[in-house]
Design an enzyme around this catalytic site. Structure first.
Site, mmCIF file in Angstrom:
data_model
loop_
_atom_site.group_PDB
_atom_site.id
_atom_site.type_symbol
_atom_site.label_atom_id
_atom_site.label_comp_id
_atom_site.label_asym_id
_atom_site.label_seq_id
_atom_site.Cartn_x
_atom_site.Cartn_y
_atom_site.Cartn_z
ATOM 1 N N GLY A 36 0.804 -1.220 0.000
ATOM 2 C CA GLY A 36 0.000 0.000 0.000
ATOM 3 C C GLY A 36 0.832 1.263 0.000
ATOM 4 N N GLU A 209 13.993 7.033 30.554
ATOM 5 C CA GLU A 209 13.733 5.587 30.468
ATOM 6 C C GLU A 209 13.011 5.161 31.747
ATOM 7 O OE1 GLU A 209 14.202 2.739 28.399
ATOM 8 O OE2 GLU A 209 13.322 1.782 30.152
ATOM 9 N N ALA A 323 15.049 -6.723 10.837
ATOM 10 C CA ALA A 323 14.895 -6.912 9.398
ATOM 11 C C ALA A 323 15.479 -8.250 8.934
ATOM 12 C CB ALA A 323 15.566 -5.757 8.672
ATOM 13 N N HIS A 447 45.955 -9.022 10.189
ATOM 14 C CA HIS A 447 46.510 -7.993 11.069
ATOM 15 C C HIS A 447 46.729 -6.721 10.274
ATOM 16 C CE1 HIS A 447 48.851 -6.223 14.294
ATOM 17 N NE2 HIS A 447 49.766 -5.869 13.392
HETATM 18 P P1 FAD Z 1 7.848 -3.771 7.461
HETATM 19 O O1 FAD Z 1 9.212 -3.405 7.059
HETATM 20 O O2 FAD Z 1 7.164 -2.930 8.468
HETATM 21 O O3 FAD Z 1 6.989 -3.788 6.135
HETATM 22 C C1 FAD Z 1 5.607 -4.014 6.151
HETATM 23 C C2 FAD Z 1 5.029 -3.460 4.863
HETATM 24 O O4 FAD Z 1 3.689 -3.899 4.745
HETATM 25 C C3 FAD Z 1 4.979 -1.924 4.823
HETATM 26 O O5 FAD Z 1 5.580 -1.470 3.637
HETATM 27 C C4 FAD Z 1 3.479 -1.596 4.834
HETATM 28 O O6 FAD Z 1 3.160 -0.460 4.055
HETATM 29 C C5 FAD Z 1 2.908 -2.863 4.204
HETATM 30 N N1 FAD Z 1 1.524 -3.133 4.586
HETATM 31 C C6 FAD Z 1 1.012 -3.244 5.843
HETATM 32 N N2 FAD Z 1 -0.298 -3.556 5.778
HETATM 33 C C7 FAD Z 1 -0.608 -3.647 4.457
HETATM 34 C C8 FAD Z 1 -1.810 -3.923 3.756
HETATM 35 N N3 FAD Z 1 -2.951 -4.189 4.386
HETATM 36 N N4 FAD Z 1 -1.785 -3.907 2.408
HETATM 37 C C9 FAD Z 1 -0.634 -3.636 1.736
HETATM 38 N N5 FAD Z 1 0.524 -3.356 2.347
HETATM 39 C C10 FAD Z 1 0.535 -3.373 3.683
HETATM 40 N N6 FAD Z 1 15.970 -3.690 12.166
HETATM 41 C C11 FAD Z 1 17.212 -4.186 11.987
HETATM 42 O O7 FAD Z 1 17.370 -5.400 11.819
HETATM 43 N N7 FAD Z 1 18.309 -3.360 11.975
HETATM 44 C C12 FAD Z 1 18.201 -2.027 12.153
HETATM 45 O O8 FAD Z 1 19.210 -1.313 12.137
HETATM 46 C C13 FAD Z 1 16.909 -1.481 12.346
HETATM 47 N N8 FAD Z 1 16.748 -0.153 12.517
HETATM 48 C C14 FAD Z 1 15.489 0.349 12.661
HETATM 49 C C15 FAD Z 1 15.350 1.718 12.843
HETATM 50 C C16 FAD Z 1 14.102 2.267 13.000
HETATM 51 C C17 FAD Z 1 13.958 3.763 13.186
HETATM 52 C C18 FAD Z 1 12.949 1.431 12.950
HETATM 53 C C19 FAD Z 1 11.580 2.018 13.083
HETATM 54 C C20 FAD Z 1 13.080 0.065 12.778
HETATM 55 C C21 FAD Z 1 14.347 -0.491 12.638
HETATM 56 N N9 FAD Z 1 14.542 -1.855 12.486
HETATM 57 C C22 FAD Z 1 15.795 -2.364 12.333
HETATM 58 C C23 FAD Z 1 13.398 -2.790 12.467
HETATM 59 C C24 FAD Z 1 13.040 -3.189 11.006
HETATM 60 O O9 FAD Z 1 12.736 -2.022 10.274
HETATM 61 C C25 FAD Z 1 11.863 -4.140 11.012
HETATM 62 O O10 FAD Z 1 12.148 -5.243 11.837
HETATM 63 C C26 FAD Z 1 11.582 -4.638 9.593
HETATM 64 O O11 FAD Z 1 11.300 -3.582 8.718
HETATM 65 C C27 FAD Z 1 10.392 -5.604 9.606
HETATM 66 O O12 FAD Z 1 10.138 -6.046 8.318
HETATM 67 P P2 FAD Z 1 8.679 -6.549 7.902
HETATM 68 O O13 FAD Z 1 8.807 -6.988 6.478
HETATM 69 O O14 FAD Z 1 8.173 -7.492 8.889
HETATM 70 O O15 FAD Z 1 7.736 -5.255 8.002
HETATM 71 P P1 NAD Z 2 12.802 -0.820 22.325
HETATM 72 O O1 NAD Z 2 11.961 -1.927 22.807
HETATM 73 O O2 NAD Z 2 14.154 -1.108 21.801
HETATM 74 O O3 NAD Z 2 12.995 0.253 23.488
HETATM 75 C C1 NAD Z 2 11.922 0.848 24.134
HETATM 76 C C2 NAD Z 2 12.407 1.386 25.449
HETATM 77 O O4 NAD Z 2 11.405 2.225 25.970
HETATM 78 C C3 NAD Z 2 12.665 0.298 26.489
HETATM 79 O O5 NAD Z 2 13.913 0.523 27.086
HETATM 80 C C4 NAD Z 2 11.510 0.471 27.480
HETATM 81 O O6 NAD Z 2 11.854 0.100 28.789
HETATM 82 C C5 NAD Z 2 11.242 1.952 27.364
HETATM 83 N N1 NAD Z 2 9.889 2.385 27.702
HETATM 84 C C6 NAD Z 2 8.720 1.748 27.448
HETATM 85 N N2 NAD Z 2 7.683 2.504 27.855
HETATM 86 C C7 NAD Z 2 8.206 3.646 28.376
HETATM 87 C C8 NAD Z 2 7.645 4.835 28.961
HETATM 88 N N3 NAD Z 2 6.339 4.985 29.045
HETATM 89 N N4 NAD Z 2 8.491 5.780 29.395
HETATM 90 C C9 NAD Z 2 9.839 5.641 29.287
HETATM 91 N N5 NAD Z 2 10.417 4.545 28.747
HETATM 92 C C10 NAD Z 2 9.621 3.573 28.291
HETATM 93 O O7 NAD Z 2 11.896 -0.049 21.232
HETATM 94 P P2 NAD Z 2 12.263 1.055 20.170
HETATM 95 O O8 NAD Z 2 13.513 1.735 20.506
HETATM 96 O O9 NAD Z 2 11.024 1.852 19.971
HETATM 97 O O10 NAD Z 2 12.501 0.199 18.865
HETATM 98 C C11 NAD Z 2 11.448 -0.653 18.368
HETATM 99 C C12 NAD Z 2 12.012 -1.886 17.754
HETATM 100 O O11 NAD Z 2 12.579 -1.576 16.482
HETATM 101 C C13 NAD Z 2 13.158 -2.514 18.540
HETATM 102 O O12 NAD Z 2 12.704 -3.336 19.570
HETATM 103 C C14 NAD Z 2 13.849 -3.301 17.478
HETATM 104 O O13 NAD Z 2 13.181 -4.519 17.305
HETATM 105 C C15 NAD Z 2 13.679 -2.438 16.240
HETATM 106 N N6 NAD Z 2 14.907 -1.620 16.008
HETATM 107 C C16 NAD Z 2 16.078 -2.286 15.795
HETATM 108 C C17 NAD Z 2 17.229 -1.581 15.578
HETATM 109 C C18 NAD Z 2 18.512 -2.321 15.332
HETATM 110 O O14 NAD Z 2 18.446 -3.519 15.060
HETATM 111 N N7 NAD Z 2 19.668 -1.685 15.412
HETATM 112 C C19 NAD Z 2 17.219 -0.188 15.606
HETATM 113 C C20 NAD Z 2 16.013 0.460 15.834
HETATM 114 C C21 NAD Z 2 14.852 -0.280 16.029
#
Ligand code: FAD
Ligand code: NAD
Length: 468
Positions: A36, A209, A323, A447
Site C-alpha cells: 500500500g 527511560e 529486518a 593484522h
Molecule cells: P515492514 O518493514 O514494516 O513492512 C511491512 C510493509 O507492509 C509496509 O511497507 C506496509 O506499508 C505494508 N503493509 C502493511 N499492511 C498492508 C496492507 N494491508 N496492504 C498492503 N501493504 C501493507 N531492524 C534491523 O534489523 N536493523 C536495524 O538497524 C533497524 N533499525 C530500525 C530503525 C528504526 C527507526 C525502525 C523504526 C526500525 C528499525 N529496524 C531495524 C526494524 C526493522 O525495520 C523491522 O524489523 C523490519 O522492517 C520488519 O520487516 P517486515 O517486512 O516485517 O515489516
Molecule cells: P525498544 O523496545 O528497543 O525500546 C523501548 C524502550 O522504551 C525500552 O527501554 C523500554 O523500557 C522503554 N519504555 C517503554 N515505555 C516507556 C515509557 N512509558 N516511558 C519511558 N520509557 C519507556 O523499542 P524502540 O527503541 O522503539 O525500537 C522498536 C524496535 O525496532 C526494537 O525493539 C527493534 O526490534 C527495532 N529496532 C532495531 C534496531 C537495530 O536492530 N539496530 C534499531 C532500531 C529499532
C-alpha cells in the site's frame, strides 16, 4: 472489477515480504505482492537504512567538530556547519535508490507487484483497495502476511500532539531543522541510536527511560560502556522515571519518579520511542480468527499460522523485530511452499545496536548460558590491547566469548566498541557452523584488524591469549 488468481499472495513489501516474493518467484511460484505504501517497508523507508544514514552524517559532523578543537593526529579544520536539509535529501536519495532496486529485483525474478492496500476477505481471497475503493480481487492458494509493525503511541501524548512537538522515529528521520532541546522517551534501540545522532548534530538531548537501565535487551557489562560514552557526549540519561505528558505551555515534559515526585524537562521536540507493535488491524485480519501470541500473530517454526496455508513473517509475528529475521523467515516460507523441507531454527539471530560505541550480541550471554544450565567458560579481550583500535582512535570496549566447558563449543559472542557491527557476521557464522574455541583460536585473523580481538578472546578462554 478484475479478479486474478495466483498461487501466493504476499501482503506487505518490507524486507520480509519482498524477500519472500523474490524467492518464491525464483522457485517458479506465481506470486503477487501487494504493497500500500513504498516497497522496502519500514526498513528501507523509515527504519534501518535512513537511521543509519543519519547516524553516519552525524558521526562525520561530530568528527569535523572534534577536529576543529585541535586533534592529536594533526588535522585542523575551521568550525564546521551542517545543512540538515541537504543531509536529508542525501538520505532520501539512498532510500530512493534502494526502493527502486527492490522493485527491479521483484520484476527481474518474475514476482508481480500490485499497488494498493490489501483487505483480507477470507484465507484465500484478498481485495486490493485504492483510495478506499476495491480495484482488484485476488484469489490464492497461500496467503503470506508480512504487514510489519507501527510505533507504540503514548495515549496521553500521541504523535503530532503539542502542536507537532511529539514525534515518532519517522519524523525524527526527516527533520527540517535540529531542535535545540530534544527529549527522547525510551532508552532502547531507537531512543539511543537517534538520541546520539541528534546530540552529534547539535541538539541538547535528554533520554527518559522508565526502567533503571538503558538498553534492557543487552547485558549490563556491554551497556555500561555505552552509558559512559553517553556521559562524555553530553546526553543526559534519566532512569526510573515515568512520563506524564506535556505541561500546559507544551514546552516541557512532565515526569514522575518512583517516590511520586514530579519534575519537568524542557523540550522543543519529544521523540517517543517506547517500542513497536505488530500491524494486525484495519485490513480484515480479524476475520481469519487466527491464534495470537499477545498482539502478534502466533506462528510455529515454519511460520505457519493456526490456519492452513496462511503464513506470517517478520514484525507482525512478534519479537525480535529485526529486518534480518524477517528476511530469513520470508526466504524460508517461499521454500516450504515450493516443497522444500525447512524449519526456522537458527543457531542465533544476531542483534546489533548502532549506538556509539556499537553493540553486538549473538547467541547466549554468560547469564543466559548459566540460566540454561550450561557450564561455561567466558573470556573477554579489550580493544585497548588491539592495535587496529588504537589506529582508529577508539580503544573502548571488548569482545567476549561464551563456550561450553566440556567440549569448548561456542554458544555466544558479545562485543561493544567502534565498528563492531561488522563482527556480527563472523560471530553468527561461528555459531551456525558449530565452531569451538580451538577453531577460532586456530584461524589466522588478518593484522591489524578488530577481528583479531575475536581470535584473542578465544585464545584467552583457552588460557593462552597472546596480546594481554
Ligand atoms: P515492514 O518493514 O514494516 O513492512 C511491512 C510493509 O507492509 C509496509 O511497507 C506496509 O506499508 C505494508 N503493509 C502493511 N499492511 C498492508 C496492507 N494491508 N496492504 C498492503 N501493504 C501493507 N531492524 C534491523 O534489523 N536493523 C536495524 O538497524 C533497524 N533499525 C530500525 C530503525 C528504526 C527507526 C525502525 C523504526 C526500525 C528499525 N529496524 C531495524 C526494524 C526493522 O525495520 C523491522 O524489523 C523490519 O522492517 C520488519 O520487516 P517486515 O517486512 O516485517 O515489516
Ligand atoms: P525498544 O523496545 O528497543 O525500546 C523501548 C524502550 O522504551 C525500552 O527501554 C523500554 O523500557 C522503554 N519504555 C517503554 N515505555 C516507556 C515509557 N512509558 N516511558 C519511558 N520509557 C519507556 O523499542 P524502540 O527503541 O522503539 O525500537 C522498536 C524496535 O525496532 C526494537 O525493539 C527493534 O526490534 C527495532 N529496532 C532495531 C534496531 C537495530 O536492530 N539496530 C534499531 C532500531 C529499532
Amino acid at each position: 472489477m478484475q479478479t486474478t488468481s495466483t498461487t501466493l499472495i504476499v501482503i506487505g513489501g518490507g524486507p520480509g515480504g519482498y524477500i519472500a516474493a523474490i524467492r518464491a518467484a525464483q522457485l517458479g511460484i506465481a506470486t503477487i505482492l501487494i504493497e500500500g505504501d513504498q516497497l522496502g517497508g519500514t526498513c528501507l523507508n523509515i527504519g534501518c537504512i535512513p537511521s543509519k544514514a543519519l547516524i553516519h552524517a552525524s558521526e562525520e559532523f561530530e568528527k569535523a567538530k572534534h577536529y576543529s578543537h585541535g586533534s592529536s593526529i594533526g588535522i585542523q579544520v575551521s568550525t564546521p556547519s551542517i545543512n540538515i536539509v541537504q543531509t536529508i535529501s542525501w538520505k532520501d536519495g539512498i532510500v530512493k535508490r534502494l526502493t527502486t532496486g527492490v522493485g527491479a529485483l521483484l520484476k527481474k525474478n518474475g514476482a508481480q507487484v500490485v499497488k494498493g492496500w490489501a483487505q483480507i476477505l477470507d484465507g484465500k481471497t484478498v481485495a486490493v483497495m485504492q483510495d478506499g475503493k476495491e480495484v482488484q480481487r485476488i484469489t490464492c492458494q497461500h496467503l503470506l502476511i508480512a504487514s510489519g509493525s507501527t510505533p507504540v503511541e503514548l495515549p496521553f501524548m500521541p504523535f503530532g500532539s503539542g502542536s507537532g512537538k511529539v514525534i515518532s522515529s519517522t519524523e525524527a528521520l526527516s527533520p527540517t531543522e535540529i531542535p535545540k532541546k530534544l527529549v527522547v522517551v525510551g532508552g532502547g534501540y531507537i531512543g539511543l541510536e537517534l538520541g546520539i545522532a541528534y546530540r552529534k548534530l547539535g541538539a541538547e538531548v535528554s533520554v527518559v527511560e522508565s526502567l533503571d537501565r538503558i538498553l534492557p535487551a543487552y547485558d549490563e557489562d556491554l551497556t555500561k560502556v555505552v552509558k559512559t560514552a553517553l556521559k562524555q557526549l553530553g546526553v543526559e540519561v534519566h532512569l526510573g522515571l515515568t512520563v506524564q505528558g506535556l505541561n500546559a505551555d507544551e514546552n516541557a515534559v512532565r515526569l514522575k519518579n518512583a517516590a511520586g515526585e514530579e519534575s519537568e524537562l524542557a523540550c522543543d521536540k519529544v521523540l517517543v520511542a517506547v517500542g513497536r507493535r505488530p500491524r494486525t488491524e484495519g485490513f480484515g485480519l480479524e476475520s481469519l480468527m487466527l491464534d495470537m501470541n499477545g498482539r502478534a500473530i502466533k506462528i510455529d517454526d515454519q511460520c505457519r499460522t493456526s490456519m492452513r496455508d496462511v503464513w506470517a513473517i517478520g514484525d507482525v509475528a512478534g519479537e525480535p523485530m529485526l529486518a534480518h529475521r524477517a528476511m530469513a523467515q520470508g526466504e524460508m516460507v517461499a521454500e516450504i511452499i515450493a516443497g522444500k523441507r525447512r524449519h526456522f531454527t537458527p543457531a542465533s539471530i544476531p542483534a546489533v545496536c548502532f549506538t556509539d560505541p556499537e553493540l553486538v550480541v549473538v547467541g547466549k550471554s554468560p547469564q543466559e548460558a548459566q540460566a540454561a544450565g550450561i557450564d561455561c567458560i567466558t573470556a573477554m579481550f579489550p580493544f585497548a590491547a588491539n592495535g587496529r583500535s588504537m589506529t582508529l582512535e577508539s580503544s573502548e570496549g571488548f569482545v567476549r566469548v561464551v563456550a561450553r566447558k566440556d567440549n569448548h563449543l561456542i554458544v555466544g559472542w558479545q562485543a561493544v566498541g567502534k565498528g563492531v557491527s561488522e563482527l556480527s557476521a563472523a560471530f553468527g557464522l561461528s555459531l551456525e557452523m558449530g565452531a569451538t574455541l580451538e577453531d577460532v583460536a586456530g584461524t589466522i585473523h588478518s593484522h591489524p584488524t578488530l577481528g583479531e580481538a575475536v581470535q584473542e578472546a578465544a585464545l584467552r578462554a583457552l588460557g593462552h591469549a597472546l596480546h594481554i
